[in-house]
Scaffold this motif. Sequence first.
Motif, mmCIF file in Angstrom:
data_model
loop_
_atom_site.group_PDB
_atom_site.id
_atom_site.type_symbol
_atom_site.label_atom_id
_atom_site.label_comp_id
_atom_site.label_asym_id
_atom_site.label_seq_id
_atom_site.Cartn_x
_atom_site.Cartn_y
_atom_site.Cartn_z
ATOM 1 N N GLU A 79 0.840 -1.207 -0.005
ATOM 2 C CA GLU A 79 0.015 -0.079 -0.071
ATOM 3 C C GLU A 79 0.842 1.244 -0.145
ATOM 4 N N ARG A 80 1.898 1.230 0.927
ATOM 5 C CA ARG A 80 2.957 2.519 0.700
ATOM 6 C C ARG A 80 3.711 2.653 -0.757
ATOM 7 N N VAL A 81 3.794 1.414 -1.350
ATOM 8 C CA VAL A 81 4.206 1.717 -2.819
ATOM 9 C C VAL A 81 3.057 2.243 -3.534
ATOM 10 N N ILE A 82 1.831 1.927 -3.802
ATOM 11 C CA ILE A 82 0.540 2.231 -4.270
ATOM 12 C C ILE A 82 0.472 3.714 -3.854
ATOM 13 N N GLU A 83 0.332 4.379 -2.881
ATOM 14 C CA GLU A 83 -0.187 5.356 -2.458
ATOM 15 C C GLU A 83 0.678 6.498 -3.288
ATOM 16 N N PRO A 84 1.958 6.574 -3.303
ATOM 17 C CA PRO A 84 2.483 7.885 -4.194
ATOM 18 C C PRO A 84 1.542 7.988 -5.817
ATOM 19 N N THR A 85 1.364 6.771 -6.354
ATOM 20 C CA THR A 85 1.142 6.625 -7.690
ATOM 21 C C THR A 85 -0.486 7.216 -7.728
ATOM 22 N N LYS A 86 -1.142 7.208 -6.500
ATOM 23 C CA LYS A 86 -2.429 7.627 -6.641
ATOM 24 C C LYS A 86 -2.390 9.133 -6.941
ATOM 25 N N TYR B 145 11.077 14.179 -15.802
ATOM 26 C CA TYR B 145 10.735 14.927 -14.597
ATOM 27 C C TYR B 145 11.517 14.463 -13.285
ATOM 28 N N PRO B 146 12.786 14.964 -13.424
ATOM 29 C CA PRO B 146 14.009 14.737 -12.372
ATOM 30 C C PRO B 146 13.433 15.079 -10.946
ATOM 31 N N ASP B 147 12.487 16.039 -10.740
ATOM 32 C CA ASP B 147 12.114 16.522 -9.581
ATOM 33 C C ASP B 147 10.841 15.894 -9.068
ATOM 34 N N ASN B 148 10.265 14.825 -9.751
ATOM 35 C CA ASN B 148 9.142 14.270 -9.589
ATOM 36 C C ASN B 148 8.973 13.662 -8.015
ATOM 37 N N SER B 149 7.898 14.214 -7.251
ATOM 38 C CA SER B 149 7.735 13.837 -5.925
ATOM 39 C C SER B 149 7.396 12.212 -5.747
ATOM 40 N N ILE B 150 6.700 11.735 -6.835
ATOM 41 C CA ILE B 150 6.183 10.207 -6.976
ATOM 42 C C ILE B 150 7.563 9.396 -6.947
ATOM 43 N N LEU B 151 8.541 9.712 -7.702
ATOM 44 C CA LEU B 151 9.684 9.023 -8.072
ATOM 45 C C LEU B 151 10.366 8.898 -6.648
ATOM 46 N N ARG B 152 10.617 10.221 -5.871
ATOM 47 C CA ARG B 152 11.053 9.976 -4.656
ATOM 48 C C ARG B 152 10.838 9.085 -3.713
#
Length: 222
Positions: free
Chosen positions: A62-69, A132-139
């Motif tokens: 769920e923690r991996v899914i959360e940012p992709t939402k 998108y080097p500063d994308n928060s989802i990627l972080r």
Amino acid sequence: MPSTFKPRLLSAAVLLWAFAAVAAAAAALTDAPPDLLAGDTSGEESLEEAPPLTSNILRTWERVIEPTKRHQKEFEQEFHGNVDYILLDSHKHASFPVKCPMSNYSKEACLQRLAQGLLVYRVLLKQVEKEYPDNSILRELKPAIPLLVAQIKEKMKRSERVSAPSSSQEEQLLKQLDSPDTFKRRMTAHSILSHLHFFLIDGKRAFRKWETPRRQKINPAP
């Protein structure tokens, strides 16, 4: 007199020994580091440092899914409604991992496909980072995916069958996704995040199916 005196001496010796043992245990606790006495209160472990424990695999999922939402909202904010989110499906590449079927697949084969697919997505995310080097989802995704892969492999009987793409395979994957057209590259990057989101959701659903069949039969949903 001697017959009553010896048992009393023995009882006293036992009591002295017990007191000494208690004192020694207390001393050991006193000398122990504070974090062993009170536990680590510095906060939750990071995803990179947390051990791959099977017991919390669904929580990790769920923690991996959360940012992709958040992806669809970010996409719509970037393109201001001029590009429909559903069009990302047309930018799906053949290299995108395929989800685990809900039937006609063994548990081992399903777990292998999920773990292997996530390792491929780790490579594909480099294309997203390029655009998108500063994308928060990627972080949030970058440290979380390896932990989830490790936990899935713990469930496998033949986890050695799961391996990350080689450097040459990785180079080939990224080369196929590249394009001189900026708009096409960005749509590909967004398509990766979109398809990863659904891959994770479908993967979690398939995993739960394999993990809880008995419990579902005993306690069927109302």
